[in-house]
Scaffold this motif. Sequence first.
Motif, short mmCIF file in Angstrom:
data_model
loop_
_atom_site.label_atom_id
_atom_site.label_comp_id
_atom_site.label_asym_id
_atom_site.label_seq_id
_atom_site.Cartn_x
_atom_site.Cartn_y
_atom_site.Cartn_z
N GLU A 39 0.86 -1.19 0.00
CA GLU A 39 0.00 0.00 0.00
C GLU A 39 0.89 1.23 0.00
O GLU A 39 1.71 1.41 0.90
N PHE A 40 0.74 2.04 -1.03
CA PHE A 40 1.58 3.22 -1.20
C PHE A 40 0.70 4.46 -1.27
O PHE A 40 -0.44 4.39 -1.73
N PRO A 41 1.24 5.61 -0.89
CA PRO A 41 0.50 6.86 -1.11
C PRO A 41 0.35 7.11 -2.61
O PRO A 41 1.21 6.71 -3.41
N TYR A 42 -0.73 7.76 -3.00
CA TYR A 42 -0.96 8.10 -4.40
C TYR A 42 0.23 8.91 -4.92
O TYR A 42 0.71 9.82 -4.25
N ASN A 43 0.71 8.58 -6.09
CA ASN A 43 1.84 9.23 -6.76
C ASN A 43 3.20 8.92 -6.13
O ASN A 43 4.19 9.57 -6.47
N ALA A 44 3.27 7.95 -5.21
CA ALA A 44 4.57 7.56 -4.66
C ALA A 44 5.41 6.95 -5.79
O ALA A 44 4.91 6.19 -6.62
N VAL A 45 6.69 7.29 -5.83
CA VAL A 45 7.59 6.74 -6.85
C VAL A 45 7.98 5.34 -6.40
O VAL A 45 8.46 5.14 -5.29
N VAL A 46 7.73 4.36 -7.28
CA VAL A 46 7.98 2.96 -6.96
C VAL A 46 8.90 2.35 -8.00
O VAL A 46 9.14 2.93 -9.05
N GLU A 47 9.40 1.16 -7.68
CA GLU A 47 10.17 0.41 -8.67
C GLU A 47 9.78 -1.05 -8.62
O GLU A 47 9.25 -1.54 -7.62
N LEU A 48 10.02 -1.73 -9.72
CA LEU A 48 9.64 -3.13 -9.86
C LEU A 48 10.84 -4.02 -9.55
O LEU A 48 11.97 -3.69 -9.89
N VAL A 49 10.56 -5.16 -8.92
CA VAL A 49 11.58 -6.16 -8.63
C VAL A 49 11.50 -7.23 -9.71
O VAL A 49 10.46 -7.87 -9.87
N ASN A 50 12.56 -7.39 -10.48
CA ASN A 50 12.66 -8.38 -11.56
C ASN A 50 11.47 -8.35 -12.52
O ASN A 50 10.76 -9.35 -12.69
N ILE A 77 6.87 -5.12 -5.88
CA ILE A 77 6.90 -3.69 -6.14
C ILE A 77 7.26 -3.02 -4.83
O ILE A 77 6.73 -3.39 -3.78
N VAL A 78 8.18 -2.07 -4.87
CA VAL A 78 8.67 -1.42 -3.65
C VAL A 78 8.79 0.08 -3.88
O VAL A 78 8.87 0.55 -5.02
N LEU A 79 8.81 0.84 -2.78
CA LEU A 79 9.08 2.26 -2.88
C LEU A 79 10.49 2.46 -3.42
O LEU A 79 11.41 1.75 -3.02
N LYS A 80 10.65 3.38 -4.33
CA LYS A 80 11.97 3.63 -4.90
C LYS A 80 12.90 4.14 -3.81
O LYS A 80 12.53 4.93 -2.99
N ASN A 81 14.10 3.62 -3.79
CA ASN A 81 15.14 3.97 -2.82
C ASN A 81 14.84 3.54 -1.40
O ASN A 81 15.51 3.94 -0.48
N LYS A 82 13.80 2.74 -1.19
CA LYS A 82 13.48 2.25 0.15
C LYS A 82 13.88 0.79 0.30
O LYS A 82 13.99 0.29 1.40
#
Length: 111
Positions: free
Chosen positions: A59-70, A87-92
Motif C-alpha cells: 500500500e503506497f501513497p498516491y503518486n509515490a515513486v515505486v520500482e519493480l523487482v525483476n 513492487i517497492v518504494l523507490k530507494n526504500k
Amino acid sequence: MDKEKTFGELKFTAVRDVFLQNEDGTPSTQLKKRIYDLKCSLHGGIIPVSVPPEVPLREFPYNAVVELVNPVADTVSRKTYVKAEDIVLKNKGNQNAGSPQNHTPQGQPKK
C-alpha cells in the motif's frame, strides 16, 4: 532489463485484486494476482503490473515513486503487459509505506 530505460519513472495510482473463478463462473475467495496501476513517464500513461498472490499487499501513497523487482514486459498488439516479483518504494528497498489507499477488489460479488 534496464528498468529506467524501459519504464522511466513509475508512480503508484491504484491496486486491485483479481480472484480465481469457481467452476460455475462466480468469483472465488482465492487470490489469483494483484494488479498495480502505475503511471509510466516513458509510455505516457498507466501500465498495469501483475504481482504474484503470495506477495503481501503493498500500500503506497498516491503518486509515490515505486520500482519493480525483476520485471518482465511483453507487448501484445501494442499493449504492454508487465509482470514483476514485487513492487517497492523507490530507494526504500523492500517495505510498503503509507495508509491503505486506492485498493479495489476486482471480481468480488456485487451486493
